[in-house]
Structures are given as structure tokens and as C-alpha cells.
Design a protein around this motif. Structure first.
Motif, PDB file in Angstrom:
ATOM      1  N   GLY A  61      47.641 -24.788   4.646  1.00 33.83           N
ATOM      2  CA  GLY A  61      48.809 -24.041   5.061  1.00 33.83           C
ATOM      3  C   GLY A  61      49.116 -24.130   6.532  1.00 33.83           C
ATOM      4  N   THR A  62      48.186 -24.696   7.320  1.00 32.00           N
ATOM      5  CA  THR A  62      48.431 -24.869   8.744  1.00 32.00           C
ATOM      6  C   THR A  62      49.434 -25.995   8.950  1.00 32.00           C
ATOM      7  OG1 THR A  62      46.155 -24.177   9.204  1.00 32.00           O
ATOM      8  CG2 THR A  62      47.338 -25.268  10.989  1.00 32.00           C
ATOM      9  N   ASP A  63      50.373 -25.792   9.856  1.00 33.33           N
ATOM     10  CA  ASP A  63      51.363 -26.819  10.149  1.00 33.33           C
ATOM     11  C   ASP A  63      50.662 -28.130  10.499  1.00 33.33           C
ATOM     12  OD1 ASP A  63      52.898 -28.161  12.751  1.00 33.33           O
ATOM     13  OD2 ASP A  63      54.266 -27.580  11.122  1.00 33.33           O
ATOM     14  N   PRO A  64      51.068 -29.277   9.887  1.00 32.25           N
ATOM     15  CA  PRO A  64      50.365 -30.546  10.102  1.00 32.25           C
ATOM     16  C   PRO A  64      50.222 -30.932  11.576  1.00 32.25           C
ATOM     17  CG  PRO A  64      51.898 -30.750   8.289  1.00 32.25           C
ATOM     18  CD  PRO A  64      52.160 -29.409   8.900  1.00 32.25           C
ATOM     19  N   GLY A  65      51.307 -30.764  12.342  1.00 32.35           N
ATOM     20  CA  GLY A  65      51.234 -31.105  13.758  1.00 32.35           C
ATOM     21  C   GLY A  65      50.261 -30.210  14.489  1.00 32.35           C
ATOM     22  N   ALA A  66      50.345 -28.903  14.216  1.00 25.77           N
ATOM     23  CA  ALA A  66      49.430 -27.962  14.848  1.00 25.77           C
ATOM     24  C   ALA A  66      47.999 -28.206  14.375  1.00 25.77           C
ATOM     25  CB  ALA A  66      49.848 -26.532  14.531  1.00 25.77           C
ATOM     26  N   ALA A  67      47.865 -28.630  13.107  1.00 21.31           N
ATOM     27  CA  ALA A  67      46.539 -28.882  12.554  1.00 21.31           C
ATOM     28  C   ALA A  67      45.829 -30.001  13.304  1.00 21.31           C
ATOM     29  CB  ALA A  67      46.648 -29.230  11.070  1.00 21.31           C
ATOM     30  N   ARG A  68      46.557 -31.069  13.589  1.00 18.88           N
ATOM     31  CA  ARG A  68      45.945 -32.189  14.320  1.00 18.88           C
ATOM     32  C   ARG A  68      45.482 -31.752  15.706  1.00 18.88           C
ATOM     33  NH1 ARG A  68      50.205 -34.992  11.765  1.00 18.88           N
ATOM     34  NH2 ARG A  68      51.536 -34.751  13.603  1.00 18.88           N
ATOM     35  N   THR A 131      42.487 -22.611  12.126  1.00 15.14           N
ATOM     36  CA  THR A 131      43.937 -22.650  12.044  1.00 15.14           C
ATOM     37  C   THR A 131      44.413 -23.024  13.443  1.00 15.14           C
ATOM     38  OG1 THR A 131      44.350 -20.371  12.734  1.00 15.14           O
ATOM     39  CG2 THR A 131      43.843 -20.735  10.400  1.00 15.14           C
ATOM     40  N   ALA A 132      45.705 -22.914  13.688  1.00 12.14           N
ATOM     41  CA  ALA A 132      46.213 -23.214  15.025  1.00 12.14           C
ATOM     42  C   ALA A 132      45.938 -22.076  16.001  1.00 12.14           C
ATOM     43  CB  ALA A 132      47.718 -23.480  14.970  1.00 12.14           C
TER      44      ALA A 132
END
Length: 278
Positions: A61-68, A131-132
Motif C-alpha cells: 500500500g506504500t506509494d511505489p515512488g515513496a517505497a523506493r 512505510t514512507a
């Protein structure tokens, strides 16, 4: 998304997680129940104290960009703190990465596995879910599990949640990394005490006393200024009691110079310290 809602404690789990983490935790628990602990290839050989770093994963559920970004920052932060620990404490601490799929549950630390892990020099295992905004860092203090330790009090398996302020990033998640340092030094001190009991041991009781007293100081600081939430006061007290009683056991075997009495970590161990035969 944050890992900030704490359900009631269940068994040995000190889980503190957001709703979005629940599928990951459940899947991990199911996999653990069906899996057997596997030794990491990098820990073979008994050449010093080792900290094993397992998976650093991003919660669903973490935003992909923020996840990276989160994953990269968490990994960098953890490795930086471990490098600082190895450099600052004057101990031969080696950091070994064990991925992918290394997120062991406490149930996987069975006696035979613990014996093999400890014999290879592992004093602490650590892995994380992030998470982010925050991260749950998991610690397994190997020398506290049977047959090396009693396995009851203290527990030795901790899940701590590190919250991140609006002006900080995941690279700041550990702060002074007191828990990481305290757990590592306690594990290293218990291992030093165990090694000192071996006939003709290269590790003496004086070293064990010094490392355990350092662990006691760090545990005291970590209790007073915790970076993460998840260790109750009773557990901190049990950890400090173990460090102090183990230090006193080492002091009883370390022959200090005339007029110097070691004990209760009130007196630094002289260097070098003469040792009584095992």
C-alpha cells in the motif's frame, strides 16, 4: 500510512503496525510456521561477533515512488549505524547480510538452530518493515534463546516501531541507535563470557566484564531515551539485570590487581586483566 496502531500483545509478538501492514505480517507468520530457519552462508566460521541483517521490506500500500526512497534510506541508515557500532565499540563486530526471505519468527529459533547460529558467532539478528513515514525494526538476541539462554526472562525477541517526524527522513529513524548498540553489546558480552569458560580460551573474563558493563550502560540509556516503542519497562529491567549479573559472574573470575575489586560495573576492568584458570 504509518505503523502507529498497537494491537494487544499476543504471545511473543510485540507487533505495532498500521492496517496496511497486516497482510504482510500475516503472510510472514504463515510462511514462518511452514518454514525452518536456514543458516546464512555468510556466517560460517567463528571469527568474531556477527550481526545478521535480514530483509528490509516495504509495507503493502506504500506509494511505489515513496517505497523506493524509503527502502534505500532505511537500508543506508541501518548499515551506517552498524558500521558506526563496529568502529566505535572497539569490538570485532562483523555485519552479514542475509537476503532474500530472511524474516524469522521467534518460533524458528529452536534449540538446534540457536546452537548452530551462536557457534558461528551470531549475537544479533535484525530485519525491518517500512512505510514512507516509519519503520518496524525487529531484533533477535540470539544468546538469550535456549539452549544458550533461559528463553523466558528477558524474552530476547523485540519488534520496535520507530516514528519519523515531519522534518526527518528514514535516514534519521535510528537516532542514536541506542537499542541496536545495547542489544549488540549485550549479545557480544554474553558470547565473550561463554568463550571465557573454555579451557585455554583466548577471550578472558576481563573482556567479558568490560563488554557486559558497556552493555549495561547502553541498556540504561536505551531505557531512558528509547528511539523505538515496543519494549516494556519490565523487559528493560530484565535485560539490565542479566547484563549486571553476567558482568558480576565474569568479575568473580577476573583476577584484578591487588586492591581492585570488580563488581556491579562500578569499577572499569583494568587493562590487561589477569585471569584465573577456568
Amino acid at each position: 500510512m504509518r505503523i502507529d496502531e498497537k494491537p494487544a500483545r499476543s504471545g511473543s509478538r510485540q507487533a505495532a503496525m498500521m492496517v496496511g501492514l497486516t497482510p504482510l505480517i500475516l503472510l510472514g507468520s504463515l510462511a514462518a510456521a511452514q518454514a525452518t530457519y536456514k543458516l546464512c552462508p555468510g556466517i560460517s566460521g567463528n571469527t568474531g561477533d556477527k550481526v545478521v541483517v535480514g530483509d528490509l521490506v516495504v509495507a503493502p500500500g506504500t506509494d511505489p515512488g515513496a517505497a523506493r526512497i524509503a527502502h534505500t534510506r532505511l537500508r543506508n541508515a541501518m548499515w551506517q549505524r552498524l558500521s558506526d557500532l563496529a568502529a566505535s565499540e572497539g569490538s570485532e563486530i562483523q555485519v552479514t547480510e542475509c537476503v532474500p526471505g530472511h524474516q524469522p519468527e521467534k518460533a524458528e529459533f529452536q534449540a538446534a538452530n540457536v546452537q548452530d547460529i551462536f557457534a558461528s558467532g551470531v549475537v544479533l539478528e535484525v530485519w525491518a518493515v517500512t512505510t514512507a513515514q516509519d519503520a518496524q525494526i525487529n531484533y533477535a538476541l540470539v544468546p538469550l534463546f535456549p539452549p544458550i539462554g533461559q528463553g523466558q526472562n528477558p524474552d530476547g525477541y523485540y519488534e520496535l516501531v520507530y516514528s519519523i517526524g515531519p522534518q526527518a527522513g528514514l535516514d534519521k529513524v535510528f537516532g542514536d541507535s541506542l537499542e541496536l548498540r545495547a542489544f549488540t553489546m549485550l549479545g557480544a558480552g554474553l558470547r565473550a563470557l561463554d568463550e571465557a569458560k573454555v579451557p585455554n580460551a583466548q577471550t578472558g573474563y576481563g573482556k567479558a566484564y568490560s563488554v557486559l558493563c558497556r552493555a549495561y550502560d547502553l541498556l540504561t540509556s536505551a531505557e531512558q531515551h528509547p528511539g523505538g516503542a515496543g519494549v516494556p519497562t519490565t523487559e528493560w529491567r530484565a535485560l539490565k539485570s542479566l547484563a549486571l549479573s553476567s558482568a558480576n559472574a565474569a568479575a568473580a573470575k577476573a583476577a584484578a590487581p591487588q586492591g581492585v575489586t570488580l563488581g556491579n560495573c562500578a569499577v572499569p576492568a583494568p587493562t590487561p586483566v589477569a585471569e584465573t584458570p577456568p
